[in-house]
Design a protein around this motif. Structure first.
Motif, PDB file in Angstrom:
ATOM      1  N   ALA A   1     -26.315  21.445 -47.017  1.00  0.00           N
ATOM      2  CA  ALA A   1     -26.451  21.810 -46.130  1.00  0.00           C
ATOM      3  C   ALA A   1     -25.584  23.432 -45.940  1.00  0.00           C
ATOM      4  O   ALA A   1     -26.177  23.735 -44.839  1.00  0.00           O
ATOM      5  CB  ALA A   1     -25.691  20.343 -46.038  1.00  0.00           C
ATOM      6  N   TYR A   2     -24.526  23.836 -46.496  1.00  0.00           N
ATOM      7  CA  TYR A   2     -23.874  24.664 -46.179  1.00  0.00           C
ATOM      8  C   TYR A   2     -25.467  25.793 -46.780  1.00  0.00           C
ATOM      9  O   TYR A   2     -25.171  26.442 -45.850  1.00  0.00           O
ATOM     10  CB  TYR A   2     -23.277  25.079 -48.090  1.00  0.00           C
ATOM     11  N   SER A   3     -26.192  25.088 -48.109  1.00  0.00           N
ATOM     12  CA  SER A   3     -27.360  26.614 -47.824  1.00  0.00           C
ATOM     13  C   SER A   3     -28.243  26.786 -46.942  1.00  0.00           C
ATOM     14  O   SER A   3     -29.320  28.000 -46.777  1.00  0.00           O
ATOM     15  CB  SER A   3     -27.935  26.544 -48.942  1.00  0.00           C
ATOM     16  N   ALA A   4     -28.871  25.925 -45.917  1.00  0.00           N
ATOM     17  CA  ALA A   4     -29.147  25.445 -45.015  1.00  0.00           C
ATOM     18  C   ALA A   4     -28.853  25.663 -43.980  1.00  0.00           C
ATOM     19  O   ALA A   4     -29.997  25.537 -43.099  1.00  0.00           O
ATOM     20  CB  ALA A   4     -30.185  23.958 -45.379  1.00  0.00           C
ATOM     21  N   GLY A   5     -27.578  26.738 -43.914  1.00  0.00           N
ATOM     22  CA  GLY A   5     -26.967  27.404 -42.895  1.00  0.00           C
ATOM     23  C   GLY A   5     -26.609  25.742 -41.891  1.00  0.00           C
ATOM     24  O   GLY A   5     -26.385  25.700 -40.385  1.00  0.00           O
ATOM     25  N   ILE A   6     -26.380  24.329 -42.242  1.00  0.00           N
ATOM     26  CA  ILE A   6     -25.487  22.733 -41.029  1.00  0.00           C
ATOM     27  C   ILE A   6     -24.233  23.616 -40.787  1.00  0.00           C
ATOM     28  O   ILE A   6     -24.270  22.979 -39.477  1.00  0.00           O
ATOM     29  CB  ILE A   6     -26.216  21.743 -42.306  1.00  0.00           C
ATOM     30  N   GLY A   7     -23.904  24.201 -41.897  1.00  0.00           N
ATOM     31  CA  GLY A   7     -21.909  24.421 -41.171  1.00  0.00           C
ATOM     32  C   GLY A   7     -21.715  25.373 -42.249  1.00  0.00           C
ATOM     33  O   GLY A   7     -22.459  25.388 -43.183  1.00  0.00           O
ATOM     34  N   PHE A   8     -20.360  25.151 -42.467  1.00  0.00           N
ATOM     35  CA  PHE A   8     -19.860  25.871 -43.003  1.00  0.00           C
ATOM     36  C   PHE A   8     -18.751  24.969 -43.952  1.00  0.00           C
ATOM     37  O   PHE A   8     -18.135  23.842 -43.666  1.00  0.00           O
ATOM     38  CB  PHE A   8     -18.870  27.525 -42.294  1.00  0.00           C
ATOM     39  N   TYR A   9     -18.304  25.145 -45.235  1.00  0.00           N
ATOM     40  CA  TYR A   9     -17.214  25.318 -45.526  1.00  0.00           C
ATOM     41  C   TYR A   9     -16.393  24.019 -45.252  1.00  0.00           C
ATOM     42  O   TYR A   9     -15.458  25.915 -45.050  1.00  0.00           O
ATOM     43  CB  TYR A   9     -17.534  25.502 -47.570  1.00  0.00           C
ATOM     44  N   GLY A  10     -15.469  23.478 -44.974  1.00  0.00           N
ATOM     45  CA  GLY A  10     -13.832  23.422 -43.882  1.00  0.00           C
ATOM     46  C   GLY A  10     -12.770  23.313 -45.742  1.00  0.00           C
ATOM     47  O   GLY A  10     -13.447  23.707 -47.105  1.00  0.00           O
TER      48      GLY A  10
ATOM     49  N   ILE B   1     -18.278  20.381 -45.120  1.00  0.00           N
ATOM     50  CA  ILE B   1     -19.576  20.540 -44.222  1.00  0.00           C
ATOM     51  C   ILE B   1     -19.112  20.891 -42.672  1.00  0.00           C
ATOM     52  O   ILE B   1     -19.094  19.530 -41.901  1.00  0.00           O
ATOM     53  CB  ILE B   1     -20.780  20.617 -44.292  1.00  0.00           C
ATOM     54  N   ILE B   2     -18.495  21.295 -41.922  1.00  0.00           N
ATOM     55  CA  ILE B   2     -18.349  21.512 -40.199  1.00  0.00           C
ATOM     56  C   ILE B   2     -19.515  22.315 -39.820  1.00  0.00           C
ATOM     57  O   ILE B   2     -19.400  23.486 -40.176  1.00  0.00           O
ATOM     58  CB  ILE B   2     -17.052  22.635 -40.930  1.00  0.00           C
ATOM     59  N   ASN B   3     -19.862  21.793 -38.684  1.00  0.00           N
ATOM     60  CA  ASN B   3     -21.152  21.780 -37.939  1.00  0.00           C
ATOM     61  C   ASN B   3     -20.349  22.563 -36.577  1.00  0.00           C
ATOM     62  O   ASN B   3     -19.547  22.118 -35.924  1.00  0.00           O
ATOM     63  CB  ASN B   3     -21.852  21.222 -37.388  1.00  0.00           C
ATOM     64  N   GLU B   4     -20.280  23.949 -36.397  1.00  0.00           N
ATOM     65  CA  GLU B   4     -19.579  24.080 -35.045  1.00  0.00           C
ATOM     66  C   GLU B   4     -20.212  23.245 -33.913  1.00  0.00           C
ATOM     67  O   GLU B   4     -19.277  23.007 -33.137  1.00  0.00           O
ATOM     68  CB  GLU B   4     -19.770  25.682 -34.090  1.00  0.00           C
ATOM     69  N   GLU B   5     -20.837  23.082 -33.908  1.00  0.00           N
ATOM     70  CA  GLU B   5     -21.054  21.586 -32.586  1.00  0.00           C
ATOM     71  C   GLU B   5     -20.424  20.685 -32.516  1.00  0.00           C
ATOM     72  O   GLU B   5     -20.183  19.731 -32.029  1.00  0.00           O
ATOM     73  CB  GLU B   5     -22.305  21.998 -32.491  1.00  0.00           C
ATOM     74  N   TYR B   6     -20.926  19.968 -34.182  1.00  0.00           N
ATOM     75  CA  TYR B   6     -20.664  18.200 -34.345  1.00  0.00           C
ATOM     76  C   TYR B   6     -19.500  18.175 -35.447  1.00  0.00           C
ATOM     77  O   TYR B   6     -19.239  16.887 -35.217  1.00  0.00           O
ATOM     78  CB  TYR B   6     -21.923  17.892 -34.523  1.00  0.00           C
ATOM     79  N   GLY B   7     -18.990  18.910 -35.405  1.00  0.00           N
ATOM     80  CA  GLY B   7     -17.688  19.466 -36.160  1.00  0.00           C
ATOM     81  C   GLY B   7     -18.035  18.609 -37.811  1.00  0.00           C
ATOM     82  O   GLY B   7     -19.215  18.460 -38.698  1.00  0.00           O
ATOM     83  N   SER B   8     -17.296  17.968 -38.777  1.00  0.00           N
ATOM     84  CA  SER B   8     -17.675  17.878 -40.081  1.00  0.00           C
ATOM     85  C   SER B   8     -17.665  15.839 -39.726  1.00  0.00           C
ATOM     86  O   SER B   8     -18.134  15.464 -41.203  1.00  0.00           O
ATOM     87  CB  SER B   8     -16.223  17.393 -40.850  1.00  0.00           C
ATOM     88  N   TYR B   9     -17.922  15.315 -38.586  1.00  0.00           N
ATOM     89  CA  TYR B   9     -18.301  14.086 -38.921  1.00  0.00           C
ATOM     90  C   TYR B   9     -19.707  13.601 -38.875  1.00  0.00           C
ATOM     91  O   TYR B   9     -20.286  13.397 -37.460  1.00  0.00           O
ATOM     92  CB  TYR B   9     -17.352  13.456 -37.480  1.00  0.00           C
ATOM     93  N   ILE B  10     -20.417  14.153 -39.695  1.00  0.00           N
ATOM     94  CA  ILE B  10     -22.105  14.235 -39.850  1.00  0.00           C
ATOM     95  C   ILE B  10     -22.861  13.796 -41.390  1.00  0.00           C
ATOM     96  O   ILE B  10     -21.612  13.835 -42.214  1.00  0.00           O
ATOM     97  CB  ILE B  10     -22.460  15.913 -39.838  1.00  0.00           C
TER      98      ILE B  10
ATOM     99  N   ASP C   1     -20.499  31.992 -42.823  1.00  0.00           N
ATOM    100  CA  ASP C   1     -18.833  31.504 -43.326  1.00  0.00           C
ATOM    101  C   ASP C   1     -18.653  31.100 -42.797  1.00  0.00           C
ATOM    102  O   ASP C   1     -18.006  31.013 -41.740  1.00  0.00           O
ATOM    103  CB  ASP C   1     -19.224  33.497 -43.484  1.00  0.00           C
ATOM    104  N   SER C   2     -17.552  30.554 -43.595  1.00  0.00           N
ATOM    105  CA  SER C   2     -15.882  30.046 -42.759  1.00  0.00           C
ATOM    106  C   SER C   2     -15.738  30.001 -42.087  1.00  0.00           C
ATOM    107  O   SER C   2     -15.014  31.369 -41.598  1.00  0.00           O
ATOM    108  CB  SER C   2     -15.296  29.873 -44.100  1.00  0.00           C
TER     109      SER C   2
END
Length: 380
Positions: free
Chosen positions: A140-149, A154-163, A181-182
């Motif tokens: 998910a990180y490599s695919a740009g889904i979100g950054f590592y917290g 994995i934290i997405n800027e819109e949906y947070g880590s509740y994914i 990037d984090s």
């Protein structure tokens, strides 16, 4: 020119209820080989993790001619207010609210597969949702889904880590997306809030100390872990609850994740009294059912201890005479704390009949808890 474009896939995905989608290279996991070996050598990996490193980093073991990985994320950050129970209750993680997320994401991935097949007749695909050893968050990180917290989520800027995360391996090439990037900066709220003190450092966790893992660990837990578990029945959300990104994360309307018979704060006595039929009715439709009835009841016994729930005593006495040696031991320990000397006769009788060595040790511990001495051979 490819048979279908990335934009075509994204457009279909978003219409199908997938919140975030990205593309990764099949070799994106190779760089984690040394990290995984080091974690194993340092004892930071838990028992449910795959020990064969190659199985964790090589998608070609699942699809021989894999050329791309599509990563998806579905938010479970529903707008739902938990009941404020006054009687004894256990806490269920958000990941187990409503319908089993494995089934929900599998349905989304199946629709995505059908769409791609309608455009690419010769496409081969394998869908994955937590049912394989590959490093899901790393994909998910490599695919740009979100950054590592810093808590490894994995934290997405819109949906947070509740994914919830899922993957589609396929033999069609797509240009990989760019990792993010984090954005944690100097924030370390998640590390400080962790009730299990599981974080060795930023982005580095000792999985054996994570209380979410403790709730699915089969067997007897040590005293320290029993105390730290609190009222947890399944999972732990603390490191996510304190995250600033989750406090401002987008809420979603998703009926699948609205709690059904299993409540976010569930009555302890009902869990302690579960039979197989009722377990299937309450826990069966959720993601928490996979660990089985006895582990869930074990956690409820611990929750009854930590919440000093005397309403649980009757149920604990029944479990003391039940078929599970494992639960007989925990029930004896709980009764020694909640009922004290009133339960000493029942625990002594159970001890004399017990044949399981580990359970007898737990019962001895319970009797010592009451009397201040170890009970042995029917002598006090």
């Amino acid at each position: 020119m490819t048979c279908v474009t990335k934009n075509d896939i994204r457009e279909f995905a978003y219409k199908s209820g997938i919140d975030v989608l990205g593309f990764a290279s099949p070799d994106c996991l190779f760089k984690y080989r040394v990290l995984l070996k080091n974690r194993c050598e340092l004892g930071l990996s838990c028992s449910i993790e795959e020990k064969d490193v190659e199985k964790r980093i090589n998608p070609a073991l699942l699809l021989e001619d894999v050329k791309s990985i599509i990563a998806i994320a579905v938010s479970y950050n529903i707008d739902f207010k938990r009941d404020d129970l006054k009687s004894g209750f256990g806490i269920v993680s958000r990941t187990s609210w409503g319908k089993d997320y494995h089934m929900v994401l599998k349905e989304k991935l199946d629709m995505l597969k059908s769409f791609i097949l309608s455009k690419c007749n010769n496409a081969k695909m394998v869908s994955l949702v937590d049912n394989n050893p590959l490093l899901e968050r790393a994909i998910a990180y490599s695919a740009g889904i979100g950054f590592y917290g810093k808590n490894n989520m994995i934290i997405n800027e819109e949906y947070g880590s509740y994914i919830f995360l899922g993957e589609l391996l396929l033999n069609v090439y797509f240009e990989p997306d760019t990792p993010i990037d984090s954005k944690c900066g100097d924030c370390s709220l998640c590390l400080k809030a962790c009730p299990g003190k599981a974080f060795v450092s930023d982005y580095n966790i000792d999985a054996n100390k994570c209380l979410s893992y403790a709730t699915i660990y089969k067997g007897y837990l040590n005293d320290e872990t029993i105390k730290k578990l609190g009222k947890r029945i399944y999972g732990c959300d603390v490191c996510q609850e304190v995250c600033p990104f989750n406090k401002r994360a987008k809420k979603v309307m998703r009926n699948e994740f609205i709690p059904g018979k299993l409540k976010p704060r569930h009555n302890l006595t009902e869990i302690l009294d579960l039979d197989n039929k009722r377990f299937k009715e309450v826990f069966g439709p959720t993601s928490s059912s996979w660990r089985g009835k006895n582990t869930i009841i074990r956690n409820a016994i611990i929750a009854s201890i930590n919440s000093k729930d005397k309403d649980s005593i009757k149920s604990l006495k029944s479990l003391l005479k039940g078929n599970s040696a494992y639960l007989r031991g925990y029930s004896a320990y709980a009764l020694s704390i909640l009922d004290g000397e009133r339960s000493i006769s029942g625990i002594e009788n159970a001890y004399l009949k017990e044949t399981d060595i580990e359970t007898k040790e737990f019962m001895k511990k319970a009797l010592k808890n009451i009397r201040g001495e170890v009970f042995e051979d029917n002598k006090r």
